[in-house]
Design a protein around this motif. Structure first.
Motif, mmCIF file in Angstrom:
data_model
loop_
_atom_site.group_PDB
_atom_site.id
_atom_site.type_symbol
_atom_site.label_atom_id
_atom_site.label_comp_id
_atom_site.label_asym_id
_atom_site.label_seq_id
_atom_site.Cartn_x
_atom_site.Cartn_y
_atom_site.Cartn_z
ATOM 1 N N LEU A 70 0.847 -1.181 0.000
ATOM 2 C CA LEU A 70 0.000 0.000 0.000
ATOM 3 C C LEU A 70 0.891 1.242 0.000
ATOM 4 C CD1 LEU A 70 -2.845 1.229 0.288
ATOM 5 C CD2 LEU A 70 -2.540 1.115 2.744
ATOM 6 N N VAL A 71 0.686 2.082 -0.981
ATOM 7 C CA VAL A 71 1.457 3.311 -1.090
ATOM 8 C C VAL A 71 0.532 4.472 -0.772
ATOM 9 C CG1 VAL A 71 2.820 4.788 -2.623
ATOM 10 C CG2 VAL A 71 2.913 2.288 -2.861
ATOM 11 N N VAL A 72 0.862 5.171 0.299
ATOM 12 C CA VAL A 72 0.050 6.315 0.734
ATOM 13 C C VAL A 72 0.613 7.567 0.093
ATOM 14 C CG1 VAL A 72 -0.760 7.600 2.728
ATOM 15 C CG2 VAL A 72 -0.426 5.129 2.892
ATOM 16 N N PRO A 73 -0.216 8.356 -0.561
ATOM 17 C CA PRO A 73 0.283 9.589 -1.161
ATOM 18 C C PRO A 73 0.711 10.587 -0.071
ATOM 19 C CG PRO A 73 -2.085 9.435 -1.434
ATOM 20 C CD PRO A 73 -1.635 8.157 -0.811
ATOM 21 N N PRO A 74 1.684 11.415 -0.367
ATOM 22 C CA PRO A 74 2.148 12.385 0.636
ATOM 23 C C PRO A 74 1.089 13.447 0.894
ATOM 24 C CG PRO A 74 3.221 12.777 -1.470
ATOM 25 C CD PRO A 74 2.427 11.523 -1.620
ATOM 26 N N ASP A 75 1.141 14.017 2.101
ATOM 27 C CA ASP A 75 0.239 15.118 2.437
ATOM 28 C C ASP A 75 0.666 16.347 1.644
ATOM 29 O OD1 ASP A 75 -1.189 13.622 4.208
ATOM 30 O OD2 ASP A 75 0.063 14.171 5.927
#
Length: 76
Positions: A70-75
């Motif tokens: 799972l790759v979480v996009p940066p804030d």
């Protein structure tokens, strides 16, 4: 008289009342059956214990995490 008045309500449930149930299910050993589905069928049949089911599902989750991380996009 009572039996005659409710007799029409006794019988098979119409398919439209349960659209979430599939009419034809693939056998557990078919290539289209998912691993999760096979495990659920084995659990329902009593072939495996709930503990074995949970352990197998944990192993599947670990395998899926390594294959598809799972790759979480940066804030922003």
């Amino acid at each position: 008289m009572c039996a005659v008045s409710v007799w029409k309500w006794v019988g098979p449930e119409p398919a439209a009342a349960r659209p979430w149930r599939a009419d034809v299910k693939p056998p557990p050993d078919s290539p289209v059956a998912s691993t999760e589905g096979v495990l659920a069928a084995q659990l329902a049949a009593g072939d495996i214990t709930p503990e074995q089911y949970a352990e197998a599902m944990e192993r599947l989750a670990v395998r899926d995490e390594s294959r598809y991380p799972l790759v979480v996009p940066p804030d922003r």
